[in-house]
Design an enzyme around this catalytic site. Structure first.
Site, PDB file in Angstrom:
ATOM      1  CG  MET A   1      -1.976  -1.133   1.104  1.00  0.00           C
ATOM      2  SD  MET A   1      -3.109  -1.224   2.487  1.00  0.00           S
ATOM      3  CE  MET A   1      -2.101  -2.088   3.653  1.00  0.00           C
ATOM      4  CD  GLN A  53      -0.323  -3.384  -7.138  1.00  0.00           C
ATOM      5  OE1 GLN A  53      -0.145  -2.315  -6.581  1.00  0.00           O
ATOM      6  NE2 GLN A  53      -1.465  -4.047  -7.101  1.00  0.00           N
ATOM      7  CB  CYS A  83      -4.109   2.611  -8.174  1.00  0.00           C
ATOM      8  SG  CYS A  83      -3.667   4.093  -7.286  1.00  0.00           S
ATOM      9  CE  LYS A 122      -5.641  -5.037  -4.548  1.00  0.00           C
ATOM     10  NZ  LYS A 122      -5.646  -3.590  -4.372  1.00  0.00           N
ATOM     11  CG  HIS A 154     -10.875  -3.074  -3.875  1.00  0.00           C
ATOM     12  ND1 HIS A 154     -10.252  -1.874  -3.685  1.00  0.00           N
ATOM     13  CD2 HIS A 154     -11.880  -3.115  -2.963  1.00  0.00           C
ATOM     14  CE1 HIS A 154     -10.858  -1.213  -2.706  1.00  0.00           C
ATOM     15  NE2 HIS A 154     -11.850  -1.938  -2.264  1.00  0.00           N
ATOM     16  N   GLY A 195     -11.181  -6.288  -0.094  1.00  0.00           N
ATOM     17  CA  GLY A 195     -12.036  -5.130   0.175  1.00  0.00           C
ATOM     18  C   GLY A 195     -12.890  -5.311   1.415  1.00  0.00           C
ATOM     19  N   GLY A 216      -5.873  -5.613   3.332  1.00  0.00           N
ATOM     20  CA  GLY A 216      -5.012  -4.444   3.195  1.00  0.00           C
ATOM     21  C   GLY A 216      -4.922  -3.688   4.504  1.00  0.00           C
ATOM     22  NE  ARG A 217      -9.100  -0.001   3.850  1.00  0.00           N
ATOM     23  CZ  ARG A 217     -10.253   0.436   3.386  1.00  0.00           C
ATOM     24  NH1 ARG A 217     -10.569   1.710   3.528  1.00  0.00           N
ATOM     25  NH2 ARG A 217     -11.098  -0.387   2.792  1.00  0.00           N
TER      26      ARG A 217
HETATM   27  C1  LIG Z   1      -2.694   3.944   1.967  1.00  0.00           C
HETATM   28  C2  LIG Z   1      -3.133   2.913   0.961  1.00  0.00           C
HETATM   29  C3  LIG Z   1      -2.342   2.680  -0.140  1.00  0.00           C
HETATM   30  C4  LIG Z   1      -2.721   1.705  -1.088  1.00  0.00           C
HETATM   31  N1  LIG Z   1      -1.879   1.432  -2.121  1.00  0.00           N
HETATM   32  C5  LIG Z   1      -2.172   0.410  -2.945  1.00  0.00           C
HETATM   33  C6  LIG Z   1      -1.257  -0.038  -3.929  1.00  0.00           C
HETATM   34  O1  LIG Z   1      -0.132   0.462  -4.038  1.00  0.00           O
HETATM   35  N2  LIG Z   1      -1.632  -1.048  -4.744  1.00  0.00           N
HETATM   36  C7  LIG Z   1      -2.862  -1.669  -4.619  1.00  0.00           C
HETATM   37  O2  LIG Z   1      -3.151  -2.610  -5.363  1.00  0.00           O
HETATM   38  N3  LIG Z   1      -3.741  -1.270  -3.710  1.00  0.00           N
HETATM   39  C8  LIG Z   1      -3.421  -0.264  -2.856  1.00  0.00           C
HETATM   40  N4  LIG Z   1      -4.308   0.096  -1.893  1.00  0.00           N
HETATM   41  C9  LIG Z   1      -5.634  -0.564  -1.840  1.00  0.00           C
HETATM   42  C10 LIG Z   1      -5.575  -1.819  -0.985  1.00  0.00           C
HETATM   43  O3  LIG Z   1      -4.646  -2.751  -1.511  1.00  0.00           O
HETATM   44  C11 LIG Z   1      -6.931  -2.500  -0.930  1.00  0.00           C
HETATM   45  O4  LIG Z   1      -7.316  -2.869  -2.228  1.00  0.00           O
HETATM   46  C12 LIG Z   1      -8.011  -1.600  -0.345  1.00  0.00           C
HETATM   47  O5  LIG Z   1      -7.553  -0.893   0.777  1.00  0.00           O
HETATM   48  C13 LIG Z   1      -9.233  -2.441   0.046  1.00  0.00           C
HETATM   49  O6  LIG Z   1      -8.855  -3.519   0.867  1.00  0.00           O
HETATM   50  P1  LIG Z   1      -8.929  -3.443   2.481  1.00  0.00           P
HETATM   51  O7  LIG Z   1     -10.345  -3.072   2.824  1.00  0.00           O
HETATM   52  O8  LIG Z   1      -8.532  -4.815   2.941  1.00  0.00           O
HETATM   53  O9  LIG Z   1      -7.973  -2.372   2.923  1.00  0.00           O
HETATM   54  C14 LIG Z   1      -3.947   1.034  -0.929  1.00  0.00           C
HETATM   55  C15 LIG Z   1      -4.731   1.273   0.197  1.00  0.00           C
HETATM   56  C16 LIG Z   1      -4.330   2.196   1.147  1.00  0.00           C
HETATM   57  C17 LIG Z   1      -5.186   2.426   2.373  1.00  0.00           C
END
Ligand SMILES: Cc1cc2nc3c(=O)[nH]c(=O)nc-3n(C[C@H](O)[C@H](O)[C@H](O)COP(=O)(O)O)c2cc1C
Length: 316
Positions: A1, A53, A83, A122, A154, A195, A216-217
Site C-alpha cells: 500500500m 506490483q 488504483c 489486481k 477489490h 475489500g 489491506g488496511r
Molecule cells: C494507503 C493505501 C495505499 C494503497 N496502495 C495500494 C497499492 O499500491 N496497490 C494496490 O493494489 N492497492 C493499494 N491500496 C488498496 C488496498 O490494496 C486495498 O485494495 C483496499 O484498501 C481495500 O482492501 P482493504 O479493505 O482490505 O484495505 C492502498 C490502500 C491504502 C489504504
C-alpha cells in the site's frame, strides 16, 4: 500500500506469518526502469513469498520491469488495475484501465511471455458508469486469453470522477456476490477477494466461495491478526508475537547499523498491540522519542517496557 507499506513492513509481517503472500506497494514500470532499483524494489530474502506490483500500461516497459522483478527474485508480478488516484489516471494506468481490457491483456500477455513466474492482475469490479456485471467479466476474459490465471479483485467500483482515493476505498458499495459468481463460472481461475475484510473469521467465510482473500488496511492497522494466519489457513502454527517482536528487534539493529532511521521500521509496529494493556503508552513513547537524535533500539525497548506490567485499565 503506497505510503504505508515498504520492505520493513513486509519483514515484520513475514515474522508474524510464514505463509501469507505479501505484496509490494505499486511501483510504476517507469520507476523500475529509470529509478534507484535497490531502493524501490530491493527486498530481504526473508520476505518470500512476495509479489511485485507494477503500475503502467505500456507493454514494452511493463515487460522489461517484469524481467527486472524476476531477476530480483520476486515470486509473482502483479499488474495494478485498481488504483484510482489522479496521478495514476493521468499516466493511463490503475483503475482507469478497467475501460481498456484489450490494452491490459496486451500488457499481461507480453509480461507473461517474458517471465517464468506467475503474472496476476489486481482490479476493481468496474469504474464510474460501467456495469460491473459486464465490465469485470470483460476484463477477466481478455486477461485469461492472454494467459493470466490469477486475479485479486477489490470488490467495489472506483468512481474516478468525484471521489478521492480514500473515499474510493470506502464509499462505493462492496459486491462480494459478483466475485463469488465469477469464481463459480470460472473454477479453473484463482480468484482472490479483497475489500473491507477486517477479521480472520470474515476471511474464513469468504474462502467458502473464493480461493484466497487479501487484507489491506486490517493487516496494516492490526498486524497481530497475522499471527493466527498460519494456524488457521495453512498447515502451520500460531506465531508467538513476543518472539516475532524479538526477531524484528534483531532486524532493526541490523538495519540501524546500515543507516535506516528507527522510525522507518517502528512505524509499522504502532498497531501491533492494539487493545492490549499498555498499548497507548507504547505508541506514545514511540511517537515522542523515535525521531529524536540518538534514537536507537533501546528507544524501542523502552516503549515495549510499557506493555509489561501494564494493567487492564491502560488498554488502548
Ligand atoms: C494507503 C493505501 C495505499 C494503497 N496502495 C495500494 C497499492 O499500491 N496497490 C494496490 O493494489 N492497492 C493499494 N491500496 C488498496 C488496498 O490494496 C486495498 O485494495 C483496499 O484498501 C481495500 O482492501 P482493504 O479493505 O482490505 O484495505 C492502498 C490502500 C491504502 C489504504
Amino acid at each position: 500500500m503506497m505510503d504505508w507499506t515498504d520492505r520493513h513492513c513486509r519483514v515484520l509481517h513475514r515474522l508474524l506469518s510464514r505463509h501469507a503472500l505479501l505484496y509490494t506497494e505499486m511501483v510504476t514500470a517507469d520507476a523500475v526502469l529509470h529509478g534507484d532499483r535497490d531502493k524501490l524494489i530491493g527486498f530481504s530474502p526473508t520476505e518470500h513469498p512476495v509479489a511485485l506490483q507494477l503500475g503502467g500500461s505500456d507493454p514494452a516497459k511493463l515487460t522489461e520491469a517484469s524481467r527486472i522483478g524476476e531477476d530480483f527474485g520476486y515470486d509473482e508480478i502483479n499488474l495494478n488495475v485498481g488504483c484510482p488516484s489522479d496521478r495514476v489516471q493521468s499516466g493511463r494506468f490503475g483503475a482507469c484501465l478497467m475501460r481498456e481490457p484489450q490494452l491490459v491483456a496486451d500488457c499481461v500477455g507480453a509480461m507473461g511471455k517474458a517471465v517464468s513466474i506467475p503474472v496476476t492482475v489486481k482490479c476493481r469490479i468496474g469504474v464510474d458508469d460501467q456495469d460491473p456485471e459486464t465490465a469485470l467479466p470483460a476484463l477477466i476474459e481478455a486477461c485469461v486469453k492472454a494467459g493470466v490465471a490469477g486475479f485479486v479483485i477489490h470488490a467495489r467500483k472506483a468512481m474516478l470522477a468525484g471521489l478521492s482515493p480514500r473515499e474510493n476505498r470506502d464509499v462505493p458499495p462492496l459486491n462480494y456476490p459478483l466475485v463469488y459468481a465469477l469464481k463459480e463460472a470460472n473454477p479453473d481461475l484463482t480468484i482472490v477477494l479483497n475489500g473491507g475484510i477486517t477479521s480472520l473469521d470474515e476471511a474464513k467465510a469468504h474462502l467458502v466461495h473464493v480461493d484466497g482473500v487479501m487484507l489491506g488496511r486490517a493487516a496494516y492497522q492490526t498486524p497481530a491478526l497475522l499471527a493466527e494466519v498460519d494456524s488457521r489457513f495453512f498447515d502451520g502454527e500460531e506465531t508467538d508475537i513476543g518472539a516475532a517482536v524479538e526477531a524484528y528487534c534483531g532486524y532493526i539493529a541490523e538495519r540501524l547499523a546500515a543507516g535506516v532511521p528507527l522510525n522507518a521500521m517502528t512505524k509499522h509496529m504502532l498497531g501491533l498491540f492494539h487493545g492490549l494493556p499498555g498499548a497507548r503508552l507504547f505508541r506514545r513513547h514511540l511517537s515522542e522519542n523515535v525521531t529524536r537524535p540518538g534514537a536507537n533500539l533501546q528507544t524501542l525497548r523502552d516503549a515495549l517496557a510499557h506493555l509489561q506490567g501494564a494493567t487492564e485499565s491502560e488498554a488502548a
